[in-house]
Design an enzyme around this catalytic site. Structure first.
Site, PDB file in Angstrom:
ATOM      1  CB  SER A 140      -0.853  -0.018   1.275  1.00 14.89           C
ATOM      2  OG  SER A 140      -1.389   1.256   1.538  1.00 14.89           O
ATOM      3  CE1 TYR A 153      -4.464  -2.006   5.063  1.00 12.38           C
ATOM      4  CE2 TYR A 153      -3.610   0.149   4.474  1.00 12.38           C
ATOM      5  CZ  TYR A 153      -4.095  -1.075   4.096  1.00 12.38           C
ATOM      6  OH  TYR A 153      -4.214  -1.392   2.765  1.00 12.38           O
TER       7      TYR A 153
END
Ligand SMILES: NC(=O)c1ccc[n+]([C@@H]2O[C@H](COP(=O)([O-])OP(=O)(O)OC[C@H]3O[C@@H](n4cnc5c(N)ncnc54)[C@H](O)[C@@H]3O)[C@@H](O)[C@H]2O)c1
Length: 256
Positions: A140, A153
């Site tokens: 990501s 995250y």
């Protein structure tokens, strides 16, 4: 170009969003696709859809955070077909800074996003060593820049990036390529669900705001990520390993 005919691809979290788009694109290019999913209904629906377009697909119910389950499922696949491609795509999110992240949140995110990747690679690596292969991890933009209010995250996606580099180095001599993709926001159920859960009543405004965080002015489409995945897993990308590919509408380089 980009034919996957004769290849077997395993796609974790392959039943929704980016994974679903990858499953469809790979099947269309001739791969035998194995969808590893927590949600077996979703996997089965997608298998039927792929089969109705003359593709070859199989669904496997499995929680990638569970090593025993993962090893069993991967073995059941590799006993029948040589696994050429592994895509570690299954992932979950948590919204919050460190103070809004409980120990249980940390463990949950670690178990799926980090340990899940470790479990899947470990379960495939022995058979890949003898014949080469390609591993692609879904990282990501959070892996390199961190995202505000995404403490746990971002932590897990940083680890996905460095696992990618580590695997690429350790298995270079075995003909195994390992890369990662780092998307900015892509419009999938993952995004819709966290907006619904965290900003009830404000969904439309938050969707607009999140769209504009990409300098290009919108979220990505799952198919755009799937096309990059297809390139990276094809023989056309045979010179590429140990590299992360942002697909981010300009997020990393053009913001600020
Ligand atoms: N959507 C985005 O904006 C975005 C941006 C960057 C990175 N990513 C990453 O891309 C990946 C896919 O995201 P998405 O938006 O398509 O998500 P999604 O929620 O639409 O799909 C994820 C799928 O993974 C499955 N899954 C979750 N936990 C699992 C487990 N323990 N075992 C097996 N399957 C499991 C879910 O059932 C679901 O079908 C994730 O790793 C995510 O972190 C997404």
């Amino acid at each position: 170009m980009f034919s996957l005919a004769g290849k077997t691809a395993v796609i974790t979290g392959g039943g929704s969003g980016i994974g679903e788009a990858i499953s469809k694109a790979f099947a269309k290019q001739g791969a035998e696709v194995h969808i590893i999913e927590l949600d077996s209904d979703r996997a089965n629906t997608l298998v039927s859809e792929i089969e109705s377009s003359d593709g070859k697909a199989f669904g496997h119910q499995c929680d990638v955070s569970n090593q025993e389950q993962t090893t069993k499922v991967m073995k059941s696949i590799s006993d029948v077909s040589k696994i050429d491609i592994l895509i570690n795509n299954a992932g979950i999110a948590h919204v919050g800074n460190i103070e809004a992240t409980s120990e249980a949140d940390m463990d949950r995110l670690y178990n799926v996003n980090i340990k899940g990747v470790y479990n899947c690679i470990l379960a495939c690596i022995e058979s890949m060593k003898s014949q080469g292969g390609t591993i692609l991890n879904m990282a990501s933009i959070a892996s390199t820049v961190g995202i505000s209010e995404r403490f746990a995250y971002s932590m897990t996606k940083g680890a996905v990036l460095t696992m990618t580099y580590s695997i690429a180095k350790d298995y270079l001599d075995y003909g195994i390529r390992c890369n990662s993709i780092s998307p900015a926001r892509v419009h999938t159920p993952f995004v819709d669900n966290f907006i619904k859960k965290n900003y009830p009543g404000n969904e439309k405004e938050v969707f607009e705001k999140l769209s504009k965080t990409q300098p290009i002015g919108r979220m990505g489409k799952p198919e755009e990520v799937a096309n990059l995945a297809l390139y990276l897993c094809s023989d056309e990308a045979s010179f590429i390993t140990g590299t992360d590919f942002p697909i981010d509408g300009g997020y990393i380089k053009l913001n600020g």
